[in-house]
Design a protein around this motif. Structure first.
Motif, short mmCIF file in Angstrom:
data_model
loop_
_atom_site.label_atom_id
_atom_site.label_comp_id
_atom_site.label_asym_id
_atom_site.label_seq_id
_atom_site.Cartn_x
_atom_site.Cartn_y
_atom_site.Cartn_z
N CYS A 6 28.87 18.65 -10.89
CA CYS A 6 28.07 19.87 -10.97
C CYS A 6 28.03 20.56 -9.61
O CYS A 6 28.75 21.52 -9.38
CB CYS A 6 26.67 19.56 -11.47
SG CYS A 6 25.62 21.04 -11.63
N LYS A 7 27.14 20.10 -8.74
CA LYS A 7 26.97 20.65 -7.39
C LYS A 7 26.57 22.13 -7.38
O LYS A 7 26.89 22.86 -6.45
CB LYS A 7 28.22 20.44 -6.54
CG LYS A 7 28.57 19.00 -6.29
CD LYS A 7 27.55 18.31 -5.43
CE LYS A 7 27.98 16.90 -5.05
NZ LYS A 7 26.90 16.15 -4.46
N VAL A 45 18.40 14.44 -7.07
CA VAL A 45 18.07 15.86 -7.25
C VAL A 45 19.08 16.44 -8.24
O VAL A 45 20.28 16.41 -8.01
CB VAL A 45 18.09 16.60 -5.90
CG1 VAL A 45 17.93 18.09 -6.10
CG2 VAL A 45 16.99 16.06 -4.99
N LEU A 46 18.55 16.92 -9.37
CA LEU A 46 19.40 17.41 -10.46
C LEU A 46 18.99 18.80 -10.90
O LEU A 46 17.79 19.11 -10.99
CB LEU A 46 19.29 16.48 -11.68
CG LEU A 46 19.66 15.02 -11.49
CD1 LEU A 46 19.38 14.25 -12.78
CD2 LEU A 46 21.09 14.87 -11.05
N CYS A 47 19.98 19.62 -11.23
CA CYS A 47 19.65 20.89 -11.88
C CYS A 47 19.07 20.54 -13.25
O CYS A 47 19.28 19.44 -13.77
CB CYS A 47 20.89 21.78 -11.99
SG CYS A 47 22.13 21.25 -13.19
N ILE A 48 18.35 21.45 -13.82
CA ILE A 48 17.70 21.17 -15.11
C ILE A 48 18.72 20.86 -16.21
O ILE A 48 18.45 20.08 -17.10
CB ILE A 48 16.73 22.30 -15.51
CG1 ILE A 48 15.85 21.86 -16.68
CG2 ILE A 48 17.48 23.59 -15.77
CD1 ILE A 48 14.69 22.79 -16.96
N ASP A 49 19.90 21.42 -16.11
CA ASP A 49 20.95 21.14 -17.10
C ASP A 49 21.39 19.68 -17.01
O ASP A 49 21.45 18.98 -18.02
CB ASP A 49 22.13 22.09 -16.87
CG ASP A 49 23.23 21.94 -17.91
OD1 ASP A 49 22.91 21.91 -19.12
OD2 ASP A 49 24.40 21.86 -17.51
N CYS A 50 21.66 19.19 -15.79
CA CYS A 50 22.04 17.78 -15.62
C CYS A 50 20.87 16.86 -15.95
O CYS A 50 21.06 15.79 -16.52
CB CYS A 50 22.54 17.54 -14.19
SG CYS A 50 24.14 18.29 -13.83
N ILE A 73 30.85 26.56 -12.90
CA ILE A 73 30.51 25.16 -13.19
C ILE A 73 30.17 25.03 -14.67
O ILE A 73 29.44 25.85 -15.23
CB ILE A 73 29.31 24.71 -12.32
CG1 ILE A 73 29.69 24.84 -10.84
CG2 ILE A 73 28.90 23.29 -12.66
CD1 ILE A 73 28.51 24.71 -9.89
N LEU A 74 30.70 24.01 -15.30
CA LEU A 74 30.50 23.76 -16.72
C LEU A 74 29.03 23.47 -17.04
O LEU A 74 28.40 22.64 -16.39
CB LEU A 74 31.37 22.58 -17.16
CG LEU A 74 31.31 22.21 -18.64
CD1 LEU A 74 31.92 23.32 -19.50
CD2 LEU A 74 32.08 20.91 -18.87
#
Length: 107
Positions: A33-34, A65-70, A100-101
């Motif tokens: 992701c990143k 630390v993750l985006c809400i999607d991950c 990013i997917l």
């Protein structure tokens, strides 16, 4: 390193979470992701996740630390709140802008 009573978030959880996000420059930890969520209007899309599922274990090795999607890939219950759904939509748009997917598909 346990900063809260077992099963509970530490009283300073917001400070701990913000520190972790800042330390990682507001970028999702997942290698696939990143997504960069450093802009102020995007920061709501970044969460701090307990890898072991224990909210009292705030050791740095347990925090991701993750985006809400991950983060939603870890548990779709995260998207049960309408405010989180809105954050997910913002995140999904930003991920697309950055090439990013998007991992989660909402119905």
């Amino acid at each position: 390193d346990k900063l809260g009573p077992d099963g509970e978030y530490a009283s300073n959880w917001n400070e701990i979470s913000r520190r972790e996000k800042s330390f990682r420059n507001w970028i999702c930890d997942r290698n696939d992701c990143k997504v960069d969520l450093n802009a102020l209007h995007l920061r709501q899309c970044l969460h701090t996740h307990h890898k072991d599922g224990e909210p009292s274990n705030n050791s740095r090795t347990n925090l991701e630390v993750l985006c809400i999607d991950c983060h939603a890939k870890e548990g779709m219950h995260i998207l049960n709140m309408s405010s989180n759904k809105m954050s997910w939509q913002v995140c999904a748009q930003e991920k697309k802008k950055q090439g990013i997917l998007v991992k989660v598909k909402l119905n």
